[in-house]
Write a protein that holds these residues in place. Sequence first.
Motif, PDB file in Angstrom:
ATOM      1  N   PRO A  61      44.811  12.665 -34.802  1.00  0.00           N
ATOM      2  CA  PRO A  61      46.171  12.580 -34.261  1.00  0.00           C
ATOM      3  C   PRO A  61      46.217  11.721 -32.996  1.00  0.00           C
ATOM      4  N   GLY A  62      47.095  10.753 -32.972  1.00  0.00           N
ATOM      5  CA  GLY A  62      47.188   9.896 -31.800  1.00  0.00           C
ATOM      6  C   GLY A  62      46.056   8.884 -31.754  1.00  0.00           C
ATOM      7  N   ALA A  63      45.865   8.316 -30.562  1.00  0.00           N
ATOM      8  CA  ALA A  63      44.828   7.297 -30.384  1.00  0.00           C
ATOM      9  C   ALA A  63      43.451   7.946 -30.327  1.00  0.00           C
ATOM     10  N   LEU A  64      42.522   7.387 -31.065  1.00  0.00           N
ATOM     11  CA  LEU A  64      41.151   7.881 -31.022  1.00  0.00           C
ATOM     12  C   LEU A  64      40.558   7.605 -29.643  1.00  0.00           C
ATOM     13  N   PRO A  65      39.931   8.601 -28.991  1.00  0.00           N
ATOM     14  CA  PRO A  65      39.328   8.344 -27.677  1.00  0.00           C
ATOM     15  C   PRO A  65      38.362   7.159 -27.727  1.00  0.00           C
ATOM     16  N   SER A  66      38.412   6.341 -26.688  1.00  0.00           N
ATOM     17  CA  SER A  66      37.578   5.141 -26.646  1.00  0.00           C
ATOM     18  C   SER A  66      36.347   5.310 -25.782  1.00  0.00           C
ATOM     19  N   ASP A  67      36.253   6.429 -25.066  1.00  0.00           N
ATOM     20  CA  ASP A  67      35.087   6.661 -24.217  1.00  0.00           C
ATOM     21  C   ASP A  67      34.893   8.162 -24.029  1.00  0.00           C
ATOM     22  N   LEU A  68      33.743   8.523 -23.431  1.00  0.00           N
ATOM     23  CA  LEU A  68      33.429   9.930 -23.215  1.00  0.00           C
ATOM     24  C   LEU A  68      34.448  10.604 -22.311  1.00  0.00           C
ATOM     25  N   ALA A  69      34.896   9.888 -21.281  1.00  0.00           N
ATOM     26  CA  ALA A  69      35.839  10.489 -20.339  1.00  0.00           C
ATOM     27  C   ALA A  69      37.083  10.981 -21.051  1.00  0.00           C
ATOM     28  N   THR A  70      37.637  10.141 -21.916  1.00  0.00           N
ATOM     29  CA  THR A  70      38.857  10.528 -22.626  1.00  0.00           C
ATOM     30  C   THR A  70      38.590  11.628 -23.632  1.00  0.00           C
ATOM     31  N   ALA A  71      37.482  11.525 -24.354  1.00  0.00           N
ATOM     32  CA  ALA A  71      37.158  12.536 -25.360  1.00  0.00           C
ATOM     33  C   ALA A  71      37.002  13.911 -24.726  1.00  0.00           C
ATOM     34  N   TYR A  72      36.282  13.984 -23.601  1.00  0.00           N
ATOM     35  CA  TYR A  72      36.106  15.269 -22.938  1.00  0.00           C
ATOM     36  C   TYR A  72      37.385  15.741 -22.262  1.00  0.00           C
ATOM     37  N   ALA A  73      38.230  14.819 -21.841  1.00  0.00           N
ATOM     38  CA  ALA A  73      39.519  15.225 -21.273  1.00  0.00           C
ATOM     39  C   ALA A  73      40.385  15.906 -22.330  1.00  0.00           C
ATOM     40  N   VAL A  74      40.383  15.361 -23.562  1.00  0.00           N
ATOM     41  CA  VAL A  74      41.114  16.016 -24.658  1.00  0.00           C
ATOM     42  C   VAL A  74      40.523  17.396 -24.926  1.00  0.00           C
ATOM     43  N   GLN A  75      39.194  17.458 -24.993  1.00  0.00           N
ATOM     44  CA  GLN A  75      38.540  18.745 -25.234  1.00  0.00           C
ATOM     45  C   GLN A  75      38.924  19.761 -24.163  1.00  0.00           C
ATOM     46  N   SER A  76      38.873  19.363 -22.902  1.00  0.00           N
ATOM     47  CA  SER A  76      39.199  20.278 -21.807  1.00  0.00           C
ATOM     48  C   SER A  76      40.652  20.746 -21.876  1.00  0.00           C
ATOM     49  N   ALA A  77      41.554  19.829 -22.230  1.00  0.00           N
ATOM     50  CA  ALA A  77      42.963  20.209 -22.355  1.00  0.00           C
ATOM     51  C   ALA A  77      43.159  21.209 -23.486  1.00  0.00           C
ATOM     52  N   ALA A  78      42.443  21.014 -24.590  1.00  0.00           N
ATOM     53  CA  ALA A  78      42.553  21.945 -25.709  1.00  0.00           C
ATOM     54  C   ALA A  78      41.978  23.315 -25.353  1.00  0.00           C
ATOM     55  N   ILE A  79      40.870  23.333 -24.623  1.00  0.00           N
ATOM     56  CA  ILE A  79      40.293  24.603 -24.176  1.00  0.00           C
ATOM     57  C   ILE A  79      41.296  25.356 -23.308  1.00  0.00           C
ATOM     58  N   ALA A  80      41.954  24.631 -22.403  1.00  0.00           N
ATOM     59  CA  ALA A  80      42.899  25.258 -21.490  1.00  0.00           C
ATOM     60  C   ALA A  80      44.084  25.874 -22.230  1.00  0.00           C
ATOM     61  N   GLN A  81      44.443  25.299 -23.382  1.00  0.00           N
ATOM     62  CA  GLN A  81      45.588  25.780 -24.139  1.00  0.00           C
ATOM     63  C   GLN A  81      45.217  26.806 -25.212  1.00  0.00           C
ATOM     64  N   TRP A  82      43.927  26.971 -25.498  1.00  0.00           N
ATOM     65  CA  TRP A  82      43.524  27.894 -26.552  1.00  0.00           C
ATOM     66  C   TRP A  82      43.582  29.328 -26.042  1.00  0.00           C
ATOM     67  N   PRO A  83      44.058  30.283 -26.837  1.00  0.00           N
ATOM     68  CA  PRO A  83      44.291  31.631 -26.319  1.00  0.00           C
ATOM     69  C   PRO A  83      43.043  32.493 -26.159  1.00  0.00           C
ATOM     70  N   GLN A  84      41.907  32.065 -26.686  1.00  0.00           N
ATOM     71  CA  GLN A  84      40.686  32.847 -26.574  1.00  0.00           C
ATOM     72  C   GLN A  84      39.735  32.214 -25.567  1.00  0.00           C
ATOM     73  N   PRO A  85      38.920  33.030 -24.880  1.00  0.00           N
ATOM     74  CA  PRO A  85      37.973  32.472 -23.916  1.00  0.00           C
ATOM     75  C   PRO A  85      36.806  31.766 -24.600  1.00  0.00           C
ATOM     76  N   VAL A  86      36.162  30.903 -23.851  1.00  0.00           N
ATOM     77  CA  VAL A  86      34.952  30.237 -24.332  1.00  0.00           C
ATOM     78  C   VAL A  86      33.790  31.222 -24.248  1.00  0.00           C
ATOM     79  N   ALA A  87      33.128  31.445 -25.380  1.00  0.00           N
ATOM     80  CA  ALA A  87      31.998  32.375 -25.438  1.00  0.00           C
ATOM     81  C   ALA A  87      30.658  31.649 -25.511  1.00  0.00           C
TER      82      ALA A  87
END
Length: 282
Positions: A43-69
């Motif tokens: 969905p959307g633009a494919l991340p072009s570098d690690l910074a963007t890829a991890y930023a998407v991951q971090s945003a998704a973690i922040a929005q997910w209702p369960q904690p990281v185990a």
Amino acid sequence: MTAAPPTGFKRATDPAIDQTAINQTAAALIAARRAALGADSFPGALPSDLATAYAVQSAAIAQWPQPVAGWKIARVPPALEDALGTMRYAGPVFAETVVDWTGAPLLLPVIAGGFGAVEAEFMVRVAIDAPADRIDFTPDEVGAYVGAVHAGIEMAGNAVAPVMTLGPLAAIASFGNNLALIIGPKVADGLDGLASVQAETTIDGQSVGTGHGDKLPGGVATAMAFALNATATLGQPLKAGQWVSTGALTGVHAIGIGQSVRIAFTGIEAMTGETVAAQPAA
């Protein structure tokens, strides 16, 4: 051997990150995972570098209702290591997706129309909280953080069907390409006992791969050092009680719904199960 985190990390608050676009991509990935329905494209633009890829991951973690185990650690294809500046990447494991094996046959989730794979892995139980301000651990320094080592299964999985073709940046962004961890029996002697333990993966009665800790570059301790460094760099240092899935021992074996799986480790009762359609999140 060192196990530094990847270069090119940025926190989500870095001004170079387009947070609006990041949040939109994360929301689309969350919606697909919650619906447990596959998508034919990222969905959307494919991340072009690690910074963007991890930023998407971090945003998704922040929005997910369960904690990281815990965290899964995976290998970057060797041909891409120089371009990305890393040999490994990390992805979150959410609390509701960690399953303790009871000895009974397992029901292993695969997203319909998405990507699924089964992997035999060593799972490390984190013994103590890691410091938030240290990102230079070496493999020789991880012992204090290893509470136990277990045989286990990672169900790699993704709503983005072509994730493996799109590459590690797509995998990083989309929850690290993880769907579930199965925690099996403890390995005697922890890190010191891994040299004699071999894993075998069988799908539909056919052996598809064997391997042991030496299959991981630098071994399990190097993967654990990477986990310590990478999670601290991401602002989420390892916590006591979390799990680290340290990498595929027999390979990454693509699998569909309705197939049988057997994961056997030397001297440990084999874990068996069948793949089933992942259910939409409540």
